[in-house]
Write a protein that holds these residues in place. Structure first.
Motif, PDB file in Angstrom:
ATOM      1  N   ALA A   5       0.876  -1.169   0.000  1.00  0.00           N
ATOM      2  CA  ALA A   5       0.000   0.000   0.000  1.00  0.00           C
ATOM      3  C   ALA A   5       0.909   1.213   0.000  1.00  0.00           C
ATOM      4  O   ALA A   5       1.568   1.497   1.003  1.00  0.00           O
ATOM      5  CB  ALA A   5      -0.917  -0.005   1.217  1.00  0.00           C
ATOM      6  N   GLY A   6       0.987   1.902  -1.138  1.00  0.00           N
ATOM      7  CA  GLY A   6       1.986   2.953  -1.274  1.00  0.00           C
ATOM      8  C   GLY A   6       3.367   2.326  -1.239  1.00  0.00           C
ATOM      9  O   GLY A   6       3.664   1.398  -1.990  1.00  0.00           O
ATOM     10  N   ARG A   7       4.215   2.791  -0.318  1.00  0.00           N
ATOM     11  CA  ARG A   7       5.561   2.231  -0.177  1.00  0.00           C
ATOM     12  C   ARG A   7       5.664   1.272   1.007  1.00  0.00           C
ATOM     13  O   ARG A   7       6.767   0.865   1.374  1.00  0.00           O
ATOM     14  CB  ARG A   7       6.572   3.367  -0.007  1.00  0.00           C
ATOM     15  CG  ARG A   7       6.662   4.284  -1.224  1.00  0.00           C
ATOM     16  CD  ARG A   7       7.740   5.350  -1.022  1.00  0.00           C
ATOM     17  NE  ARG A   7       7.854   6.219  -2.195  1.00  0.00           N
ATOM     18  CZ  ARG A   7       8.730   7.207  -2.305  1.00  0.00           C
ATOM     19  NH1 ARG A   7       9.568   7.458  -1.282  1.00  0.00           N
ATOM     20  NH2 ARG A   7       8.781   7.959  -3.379  1.00  0.00           N
ATOM     21  N   THR A   8       4.533   0.943   1.587  1.00  0.00           N
ATOM     22  CA  THR A   8       4.520   0.100   2.780  1.00  0.00           C
ATOM     23  C   THR A   8       4.101  -1.316   2.433  1.00  0.00           C
ATOM     24  O   THR A   8       3.121  -1.525   1.717  1.00  0.00           O
ATOM     25  CB  THR A   8       3.554   0.677   3.832  1.00  0.00           C
ATOM     26  OG1 THR A   8       3.966   1.995   4.181  1.00  0.00           O
ATOM     27  CG2 THR A   8       3.524  -0.186   5.080  1.00  0.00           C
ATOM     28  N   LEU A   9       4.861  -2.275   2.955  1.00  0.00           N
ATOM     29  CA  LEU A   9       4.556  -3.681   2.750  1.00  0.00           C
ATOM     30  C   LEU A   9       3.823  -4.227   3.965  1.00  0.00           C
ATOM     31  O   LEU A   9       4.256  -4.047   5.110  1.00  0.00           O
ATOM     32  CB  LEU A   9       5.845  -4.475   2.533  1.00  0.00           C
ATOM     33  CG  LEU A   9       5.659  -5.989   2.334  1.00  0.00           C
ATOM     34  CD1 LEU A   9       4.954  -6.276   1.007  1.00  0.00           C
ATOM     35  CD2 LEU A   9       7.004  -6.710   2.392  1.00  0.00           C
ATOM     36  N   TYR A  10       2.713  -4.901   3.716  1.00  0.00           N
ATOM     37  CA  TYR A  10       1.961  -5.600   4.748  1.00  0.00           C
ATOM     38  C   TYR A  10       2.134  -7.102   4.527  1.00  0.00           C
ATOM     39  O   TYR A  10       2.008  -7.582   3.401  1.00  0.00           O
ATOM     40  CB  TYR A  10       0.478  -5.245   4.698  1.00  0.00           C
ATOM     41  CG  TYR A  10       0.178  -3.830   5.127  1.00  0.00           C
ATOM     42  CD1 TYR A  10      -0.260  -3.558   6.423  1.00  0.00           C
ATOM     43  CD2 TYR A  10       0.339  -2.765   4.246  1.00  0.00           C
ATOM     44  CE1 TYR A  10      -0.539  -2.253   6.827  1.00  0.00           C
ATOM     45  CE2 TYR A  10       0.064  -1.464   4.641  1.00  0.00           C
ATOM     46  CZ  TYR A  10      -0.376  -1.214   5.939  1.00  0.00           C
ATOM     47  OH  TYR A  10      -0.646   0.071   6.326  1.00  0.00           O
ATOM     48  N   GLU A  11       2.409  -7.813   5.616  1.00  0.00           N
ATOM     49  CA  GLU A  11       2.587  -9.257   5.517  1.00  0.00           C
ATOM     50  C   GLU A  11       1.853  -9.946   6.653  1.00  0.00           C
ATOM     51  O   GLU A  11       2.026  -9.593   7.825  1.00  0.00           O
ATOM     52  CB  GLU A  11       4.070  -9.628   5.564  1.00  0.00           C
ATOM     53  CG  GLU A  11       4.330 -11.122   5.447  1.00  0.00           C
ATOM     54  CD  GLU A  11       5.797 -11.477   5.303  1.00  0.00           C
ATOM     55  OE1 GLU A  11       6.103 -12.645   4.988  1.00  0.00           O
ATOM     56  OE2 GLU A  11       6.648 -10.573   5.512  1.00  0.00           O
ATOM     57  N   PHE A  41      -4.777 -19.045  13.550  1.00  0.00           N
ATOM     58  CA  PHE A  41      -3.855 -19.346  12.459  1.00  0.00           C
ATOM     59  C   PHE A  41      -4.097 -18.295  11.388  1.00  0.00           C
ATOM     60  O   PHE A  41      -5.101 -18.327  10.682  1.00  0.00           O
ATOM     61  CB  PHE A  41      -4.137 -20.754  11.922  1.00  0.00           C
ATOM     62  CG  PHE A  41      -3.081 -21.312  11.003  1.00  0.00           C
ATOM     63  CD1 PHE A  41      -2.762 -20.681   9.807  1.00  0.00           C
ATOM     64  CD2 PHE A  41      -2.427 -22.490  11.314  1.00  0.00           C
ATOM     65  CE1 PHE A  41      -1.802 -21.212   8.949  1.00  0.00           C
ATOM     66  CE2 PHE A  41      -1.471 -23.034  10.463  1.00  0.00           C
ATOM     67  CZ  PHE A  41      -1.158 -22.385   9.290  1.00  0.00           C
ATOM     68  N   GLY A  42      -3.182 -17.331  11.272  1.00  0.00           N
ATOM     69  CA  GLY A  42      -3.356 -16.224  10.352  1.00  0.00           C
ATOM     70  C   GLY A  42      -3.277 -16.635   8.898  1.00  0.00           C
ATOM     71  O   GLY A  42      -2.550 -17.561   8.534  1.00  0.00           O
ATOM     72  N   GLU A  43      -4.019 -15.921   8.067  1.00  0.00           N
ATOM     73  CA  GLU A  43      -4.017 -16.188   6.620  1.00  0.00           C
ATOM     74  C   GLU A  43      -3.888 -14.867   5.854  1.00  0.00           C
ATOM     75  O   GLU A  43      -3.122 -14.006   6.259  1.00  0.00           O
ATOM     76  CB  GLU A  43      -5.279 -16.968   6.237  1.00  0.00           C
ATOM     77  CG  GLU A  43      -5.186 -18.464   6.548  1.00  0.00           C
ATOM     78  CD  GLU A  43      -4.368 -19.250   5.531  1.00  0.00           C
ATOM     79  OE1 GLU A  43      -4.030 -18.694   4.475  1.00  0.00           O
ATOM     80  OE2 GLU A  43      -4.074 -20.430   5.799  1.00  0.00           O
ATOM     81  N   GLY A  44      -4.615 -14.738   4.760  1.00  0.00           N
ATOM     82  CA  GLY A  44      -4.447 -13.603   3.857  1.00  0.00           C
ATOM     83  C   GLY A  44      -4.796 -12.260   4.478  1.00  0.00           C
ATOM     84  O   GLY A  44      -5.573 -12.174   5.443  1.00  0.00           O
ATOM     85  N   VAL A  45      -4.216 -11.194   3.915  1.00  0.00           N
ATOM     86  CA  VAL A  45      -4.483  -9.828   4.373  1.00  0.00           C
ATOM     87  C   VAL A  45      -4.710  -8.933   3.165  1.00  0.00           C
ATOM     88  O   VAL A  45      -4.174  -9.178   2.077  1.00  0.00           O
ATOM     89  CB  VAL A  45      -3.321  -9.265   5.220  1.00  0.00           C
ATOM     90  CG1 VAL A  45      -3.099 -10.108   6.462  1.00  0.00           C
ATOM     91  CG2 VAL A  45      -2.036  -9.167   4.411  1.00  0.00           C
ATOM     92  N   THR A  46      -5.506  -7.880   3.363  1.00  0.00           N
ATOM     93  CA  THR A  46      -5.665  -6.865   2.331  1.00  0.00           C
ATOM     94  C   THR A  46      -5.992  -5.535   2.976  1.00  0.00           C
ATOM     95  O   THR A  46      -6.661  -5.480   4.018  1.00  0.00           O
ATOM     96  CB  THR A  46      -6.749  -7.241   1.302  1.00  0.00           C
ATOM     97  OG1 THR A  46      -6.637  -6.412   0.148  1.00  0.00           O
ATOM     98  CG2 THR A  46      -8.154  -7.114   1.881  1.00  0.00           C
ATOM     99  N   VAL A  47      -5.493  -4.445   2.362  1.00  0.00           N
ATOM    100  CA  VAL A  47      -5.624  -3.099   2.918  1.00  0.00           C
ATOM    101  C   VAL A  47      -6.748  -2.360   2.197  1.00  0.00           C
ATOM    102  O   VAL A  47      -6.851  -2.413   0.970  1.00  0.00           O
ATOM    103  CB  VAL A  47      -4.298  -2.323   2.777  1.00  0.00           C
ATOM    104  CG1 VAL A  47      -4.421  -0.923   3.363  1.00  0.00           C
ATOM    105  CG2 VAL A  47      -3.163  -3.085   3.450  1.00  0.00           C
ATOM    106  N   LEU A  48      -7.582  -1.660   2.978  1.00  0.00           N
ATOM    107  CA  LEU A  48      -8.667  -0.844   2.440  1.00  0.00           C
ATOM    108  C   LEU A  48      -8.524   0.573   2.978  1.00  0.00           C
ATOM    109  O   LEU A  48      -9.287   1.001   3.845  1.00  0.00           O
ATOM    110  CB  LEU A  48     -10.035  -1.405   2.829  1.00  0.00           C
ATOM    111  CG  LEU A  48     -10.466  -2.756   2.265  1.00  0.00           C
ATOM    112  CD1 LEU A  48      -9.840  -3.899   3.040  1.00  0.00           C
ATOM    113  CD2 LEU A  48     -11.975  -2.885   2.292  1.00  0.00           C
ATOM    114  N   GLY A  49      -7.511   1.279   2.537  1.00  0.00           N
ATOM    115  CA  GLY A  49      -7.310   2.636   3.021  1.00  0.00           C
ATOM    116  C   GLY A  49      -6.823   2.649   4.456  1.00  0.00           C
ATOM    117  O   GLY A  49      -5.706   2.241   4.745  1.00  0.00           O
TER     118      GLY A  49
END
Length: 284
Positions: free
Chosen positions: A79-85, A115-123
């Motif tokens: 998201a922009g220059r930031t990585l989310y994992e 048990f963590g899985e997928g992620v997605t950013v919404l603003g």
């Protein structure tokens, strides 16, 4: 194609059987009717054998970045220059944010047995799925603080956001992608992913780029590019050979694909991989 209105379950099942038989005889595409007892679900038409040509692509490495070898990568997004994992394994799951290739600036851990899985950013917020815990966690995208939890009856695998269509796309390890309301996570549609008319199972981590979705196919080094208007695979990407064999032995499969905004480049990594790769997809 869209199916609207409520259907009695028995009638719906008969219609599905008739549609499938007709498609098999005529060699066309079958209308996928969702037999849902509660509410109607919009369902796309399955792509038939008449789908367009499928590109055969490979990865060309532009740069090699560091990656935490203890991160069991489940979701990856820029998201922009930031990585989310998002990472998995009960007792070791987390969500992280920071510059690619560097130590995360912010991290939040999930308590066992989640048990963590997928992620997605919404603003300003993000969604983090869980595998078989039947919850999804909404977080503040800056602090990663938990905001709320919602029931999530399906298995959580991958998730990505299509802002232009106002929806999430999620996977559950099957050949179907479920379209969801980004606020409530309620299903709004379903998409059968096909390659030359045949379903593509084990769809895992997802990355939305416009009207396309890139999906890791578990457990392999293969990525497919999906047209979310038809469900047809429009490209297959061979991502094998990124890790040397000596580094690959303690690691697991490729899982993690993040488009770099404003470019045609992607970040790729895998479960317990010590490296992350900045790549472009080129013709084989």
């Amino acid at each position: 194609m869209t199916v609207r209105g409520s259907w009695p379950m028995a009638r719906c099942a008969r219609m599905r059987a008739l549609q499938a038989l007709t498609a098999a005889v005529l060699g066309g595409s079958a209308l996928l009717i969702s037999c849902t007892a509660d509410s109607p679900v919009r369902t796309q038409a399955a792509a038939g054998s008449a789908a367009g040509p499928v590109e055969q692509l490979r990865v060309r490495v532009l740069d090699v970045l560091n990656h935490d070898p203890k991160a069991y990568t489940q979701g990856l997004e820029m998201a922009g220059r930031t990585l989310y994992e998002g990472t998995g394994m009960a007792g070791e799951s987390s969500i992280r944010r920071g510059p690619p290739g560097r130590r995360p600036a912010v991290r939040a851990n999930l308590s066992a047995p989640l048990f963590g899985e997928g992620v997605t950013v919404l603003g300003r917020t993000l969604w983090q799925l869980t595998f078989r815990d039947h919850i999804a966690i909404e977080r503040d995208a800056g602090t990663l603080a938990e905001l709320r939890r919602l029931p999530y009856p399906a298995e959580g695998w991958g998730v990505c956001h299509q802002p232009g269509r106002g929806r999430l796309v999620t996977s559950d390890g099957s050949a179907r992608l479920t379209l969801r309301d980004p606020r409530t996570l309620a299903p709004t549609g379903e998409l059968l992913v096909t390659l030359r008319g045949r379903p593509v199972p084990r769809l895992n981590e997802l990355e939305c780029v416009g009207d396309r979705v890139y999906a890791n196919v578990w457990p392999s080094d293969r990525i497919v590019r999906v047209d979310t208007g038809t469900g047809a695979v429009t490209a297959q990407i061979d991502a094998s050979g990124l890790l040397p064999s000596k580094e690959r032995r303690p690691a697991e499969v490729l899982n993690g694909i993040a488009a770099i905004p404003g470019t045609d480049e992607f970040l790729l990594t895998g479960k317990w991989w010590p490296k992350m790769f900045r790549v472009v997809f080129v013709a084989r």
